[in-house]
Scaffold this motif. Sequence first.
Motif, PDB file in Angstrom:
ATOM      1  N   VAL A  48     -46.652  64.617 -41.515  1.00 50.24           N
ATOM      2  CA  VAL A  48     -45.875  63.667 -40.718  1.00 50.24           C
ATOM      3  C   VAL A  48     -45.452  62.509 -41.606  1.00 50.24           C
ATOM      4  CG1 VAL A  48     -45.866  62.220 -38.651  1.00 50.24           C
ATOM      5  CG2 VAL A  48     -47.278  64.283 -38.707  1.00 50.24           C
ATOM      6  N   THR A  49     -44.160  62.202 -41.580  1.00 52.29           N
ATOM      7  CA  THR A  49     -43.638  61.112 -42.387  1.00 52.29           C
ATOM      8  C   THR A  49     -42.459  60.464 -41.665  1.00 52.29           C
ATOM      9  OG1 THR A  49     -42.878  60.521 -44.609  1.00 52.29           O
ATOM     10  CG2 THR A  49     -42.055  62.587 -43.700  1.00 52.29           C
ATOM     11  N   THR A  50     -42.054  59.306 -42.129  1.00 47.39           N
ATOM     12  CA  THR A  50     -40.850  58.664 -41.595  1.00 47.39           C
ATOM     13  C   THR A  50     -39.787  58.673 -42.682  1.00 47.39           C
ATOM     14  OG1 THR A  50     -41.650  56.475 -42.230  1.00 47.39           O
ATOM     15  CG2 THR A  50     -42.111  57.193 -39.982  1.00 47.39           C
ATOM     16  N   GLY A  88     -48.508  53.807 -35.897  1.00 44.03           N
ATOM     17  CA  GLY A  88     -49.448  54.081 -36.975  1.00 44.03           C
ATOM     18  C   GLY A  88     -48.853  53.820 -38.336  1.00 44.03           C
ATOM     19  N   ASN A  89     -49.730  53.461 -39.267  1.00 45.40           N
ATOM     20  CA  ASN A  89     -49.303  53.156 -40.627  1.00 45.40           C
ATOM     21  C   ASN A  89     -49.519  54.309 -41.589  1.00 45.40           C
ATOM     22  OD1 ASN A  89     -48.527  50.467 -40.066  1.00 45.40           O
ATOM     23  ND2 ASN A  89     -50.679  49.887 -40.016  1.00 45.40           N
ATOM     24  N   SER A  90     -50.238  55.315 -41.144  1.00 43.79           N
ATOM     25  CA  SER A  90     -50.519  56.455 -42.013  1.00 43.79           C
ATOM     26  C   SER A  90     -50.180  57.743 -41.278  1.00 43.79           C
ATOM     27  CB  SER A  90     -52.001  56.468 -42.412  1.00 43.79           C
ATOM     28  OG  SER A  90     -52.802  56.795 -41.290  1.00 43.79           O
ATOM     29  N   GLU A  91     -50.143  58.812 -42.038  1.00 40.03           N
ATOM     30  CA  GLU A  91     -49.881  60.130 -41.467  1.00 40.03           C
ATOM     31  C   GLU A  91     -50.936  60.470 -40.409  1.00 40.03           C
ATOM     32  OE1 GLU A  91     -49.024  64.549 -43.246  1.00 40.03           O
ATOM     33  OE2 GLU A  91     -50.254  63.197 -44.434  1.00 40.03           O
ATOM     34  N   SER A  92     -52.193  60.185 -40.710  1.00 40.31           N
ATOM     35  CA  SER A  92     -53.282  60.459 -39.759  1.00 40.31           C
ATOM     36  C   SER A  92     -53.112  59.668 -38.476  1.00 40.31           C
ATOM     37  CB  SER A  92     -54.640  60.126 -40.390  1.00 40.31           C
ATOM     38  OG  SER A  92     -54.899  60.964 -41.477  1.00 40.31           O
ATOM     39  N   ALA A  96     -52.480  61.184 -34.800  1.00 36.87           N
ATOM     40  CA  ALA A  96     -53.422  60.815 -33.738  1.00 36.87           C
ATOM     41  C   ALA A  96     -52.686  60.212 -32.552  1.00 36.87           C
ATOM     42  CB  ALA A  96     -54.467  59.833 -34.282  1.00 36.87           C
ATOM     43  N   SER A  97     -51.633  59.446 -32.816  1.00 36.75           N
ATOM     44  CA  SER A  97     -50.826  58.855 -31.747  1.00 36.75           C
ATOM     45  C   SER A  97     -50.200  59.944 -30.876  1.00 36.75           C
ATOM     46  CB  SER A  97     -49.756  57.962 -32.375  1.00 36.75           C
ATOM     47  OG  SER A  97     -48.644  57.802 -31.564  1.00 36.75           O
ATOM     48  N   LEU A  98     -49.666  60.996 -31.510  1.00 33.23           N
ATOM     49  CA  LEU A  98     -49.086  62.116 -30.744  1.00 33.23           C
ATOM     50  C   LEU A  98     -50.145  62.805 -29.885  1.00 33.23           C
ATOM     51  CD1 LEU A  98     -46.757  63.831 -33.372  1.00 33.23           C
ATOM     52  CD2 LEU A  98     -46.047  62.662 -31.282  1.00 33.23           C
ATOM     53  N   ILE A  99     -51.322  63.017 -30.466  1.00 35.86           N
ATOM     54  CA  ILE A  99     -52.400  63.702 -29.739  1.00 35.86           C
ATOM     55  C   ILE A  99     -52.919  62.843 -28.598  1.00 35.86           C
ATOM     56  CG2 ILE A  99     -54.764  64.584 -29.939  1.00 35.86           C
ATOM     57  CD1 ILE A  99     -53.995  65.277 -32.901  1.00 35.86           C
ATOM     58  N   ASN A 100     -53.234  61.592 -28.886  1.00 33.49           N
ATOM     59  CA  ASN A 100     -53.821  60.707 -27.869  1.00 33.49           C
ATOM     60  C   ASN A 100     -52.892  60.430 -26.707  1.00 33.49           C
ATOM     61  OD1 ASN A 100     -56.136  60.561 -29.427  1.00 33.49           O
ATOM     62  ND2 ASN A 100     -55.514  58.683 -30.442  1.00 33.49           N
ATOM     63  N   ASN A 101     -51.593  60.431 -26.950  1.00 31.48           N
ATOM     64  CA  ASN A 101     -50.622  60.186 -25.886  1.00 31.48           C
ATOM     65  C   ASN A 101     -50.152  61.471 -25.215  1.00 31.48           C
ATOM     66  OD1 ASN A 101     -50.462  57.331 -25.992  1.00 31.48           O
ATOM     67  ND2 ASN A 101     -49.285  57.494 -27.868  1.00 31.48           N
ATOM     68  N   LYS A 102     -50.788  62.587 -25.621  1.00 30.14           N
ATOM     69  CA  LYS A 102     -50.463  63.896 -25.054  1.00 30.14           C
ATOM     70  C   LYS A 102     -49.005  64.305 -25.282  1.00 30.14           C
ATOM     71  CE  LYS A 102     -54.081  63.676 -21.504  1.00 30.14           C
ATOM     72  NZ  LYS A 102     -55.095  63.219 -22.279  1.00 30.14           N
TER      73      LYS A 102
END
Length: 108
Positions: A48-50, A88-92, A96-102
């Motif tokens: 994951v990157t921007t 988020g500031n990192s790939e992790s 995690a943001s995608l997972i936690n927000n479903k």
Amino acid sequence: MLNQKKNISTILRTKKTVGKKGDVLNLKDLLQGEHSKDVNSLLTYLDVTTQDGNTVIRVSSNGGFSGGEYNEAAENANITLANVILAGNSESEMLASLINNKNLLIDK
């Protein structure tokens, strides 16, 4: 939108709704052998990157990003979330943001 470029599928997503009650990216059938929502485990499948105001998710459907390191030869899909920058500031943290927000479905 699905494009083929060098045998890599590219999906361009233009809707901006991420976060709770936002769009869901369903990768259940794409990720083979992945049954964990552990971010470190997922990083062998997803990078994951921007880039230019977009979020780019590069996919290795068989977990070819060993140790969480992106490997161009292992990439077989590319998802661009146009005009979307994940929290988020990192790939992790972004994953995690995608997972936690479903917003990410991975388990069958």
